[in-house]
Design an enzyme around this catalytic site. Structure first.
Site, short mmCIF file in Angstrom:
data_model
loop_
_atom_site.label_atom_id
_atom_site.label_comp_id
_atom_site.label_asym_id
_atom_site.label_seq_id
_atom_site.Cartn_x
_atom_site.Cartn_y
_atom_site.Cartn_z
N GLU A 1 -8.60 -4.47 -5.66
CA GLU A 1 -7.59 -4.17 -6.37
C GLU A 1 -7.33 -4.98 -7.54
OE1 GLU A 1 -3.65 -4.96 -5.37
OE2 GLU A 1 -4.19 -5.05 -3.38
N VAL B 1 -3.23 0.02 -4.06
CA VAL B 1 -3.84 0.38 -2.96
C VAL B 1 -4.49 1.84 -3.36
CG1 VAL B 1 -4.21 0.88 -0.39
CG2 VAL B 1 -3.37 -1.24 -1.24
N ASP C 1 11.90 5.68 0.62
CA ASP C 1 11.13 4.99 -0.06
C ASP C 1 9.80 4.74 0.72
OD1 ASP C 1 9.61 3.11 -1.51
OD2 ASP C 1 11.46 1.66 -1.75
N SER D 1 5.58 4.26 0.42
CA SER D 1 4.54 3.73 -0.62
C SER D 1 3.38 5.22 -0.67
CB SER D 1 3.68 2.81 -0.10
OG SER D 1 2.58 2.58 -0.80
N LYS E 1 2.21 -4.58 4.93
CA LYS E 1 3.02 -6.05 4.37
C LYS E 1 4.25 -6.10 5.43
CE LYS E 1 1.11 -5.93 -0.06
NZ LYS E 1 0.47 -4.47 -0.70
#
Length: 307
Positions: A26, A108, A140, A142, A161
């Site tokens: 990435e 990602v 929220d 991802s 993470k």
């Protein structure tokens, strides 16, 4: 039709035609993950590790409205220097970055999309996004997780993470039918640390075993990727209590400042870096090196199965 949007480097294109192992990379880690020149140096080292392993690196980004698969050294330097001026691009952003002919750093999710369009099945990165803390109220989550449910690319990472809610992230992935595998571990790593307190679905000890499971999954038409959690090497992992406190302090500050959405991850990682006096950045770099080495082995084993 795709040629209008997709530009694959000669090296990557030839490797794919000859069924050679290719590893996708990435570009958000270059533009938003660390400062220049460390970001460009790290990206070039990552490519070298993959080559030394016997695979071909394919760093992915959007440059001047083109989906680029395989960047030159100059293009990596360019992204490194531009840094946060480059738009962090996820699935929803791709059409606009292309239409406006802008530069975009792929997350990602968007790296998986472009890798899949190019025919690349393995992607090595730092950590995946996930469900943010407090998502019960903020929603929220991802876009990486939905991409893992939909797109046939395996992602080798050091877990989610650790600024995220790892338990909820795993629940979401389970609902979406995404296998979460520990590479040589029973526990999902938590980015900076080898342990998170959360079990993986399966432990796998060799790249060959991983490749066989992926081949079976995709041969059966079970769409979606796989999360391969590869723990940070022991000598680089951070003290669990130190990093947990740093993350909690950073999350509190983000809440107070009203930082949300796609800005939250770069803010939290930068904050943790400040609190840990740069130690978290070094850990981040080492875990990426470790992940791309495993991703290379996986790509090599997959290419053998597809001969």
């Amino acid at each position: 039709m795709l040629e209008k949007y997709l530009e694959i480097s000669k090296e990557v294109s030839e490797a794919l035609k000859e069924n050679k192992p290719v590893v996708a990379l990435e570009s958000t880690i270059i533009s938003h993950g660390m400062p220049y020149p460390k970001n460009a140096e790290t990206a070039l080292n990552v490519e070298k590790i993959i080559r030394d392993k016997g695979a071909i690196p394919a760093t992915i980004a959007i440059l001047n409205g083109k989906l680029k698969v395989g960047l030159t050294k100059d293009e990596i330097e360019y992204l490194g220097k531009k840094g946060k001026e480059v738009v962090k691009t996820s699935r929803r952003d791709i059409p606009f970055i292309l239409a406006k002919k802008l530069d975009g750093a792929t997350t990602v999710a968007s790296t998986m999309i472009v890798a899949n369009l190019a025919g690349i099945k393995v992607f090595g990165t730092g950590g995946i996004g996930g469900v943010h803390r407090g998502a019960q109220e903020s929603f929220d989550i991802s876009a990486d997780l939905q991409e893992l449910a939909n797109t046939n690319v395996a992602v080798v990472c050091a877990g989610a993470k650790s600024i995220l809610d790892i338990g909820l992230t795993l629940e979401y992935l389970e609902t979406q039918g995404v296998p979460v595998v520990g590479f040589g571990t029973e526990e999902l790593p938590a980015f900076y640390t080898r342990k998170s307190g959360f079990k993986v679905d399966y432990r796998v000890d060799t790249a060959k075993e991983l490749a066989e499971a992926l081949k079976a999954k995709w041969d059966l038409g079970l769409k979606g990727g796989m999360v391969v959690g590869n723990p940070i090497p022991e000598e680089y992992q951070m003290d669990y209590d130190t990093i947990t406190k740093a993350i909690n302090d950073a999350v509190k500050e983000a809440e107070e400042k009203g930082i949300k959405g796609k800005e939250s991850t770069p803010f939290l990682l930068a904050k943790v870096k400040d609190i840990t006096k740069g130690k978290s950045l070094e850990a981040n770099i080492q875990l990426v090196y470790n992940n791309v080495a495993v991703a290379s082995d996986l790509a090599i084993e997959l290419s053998k199965l597809n001969k």
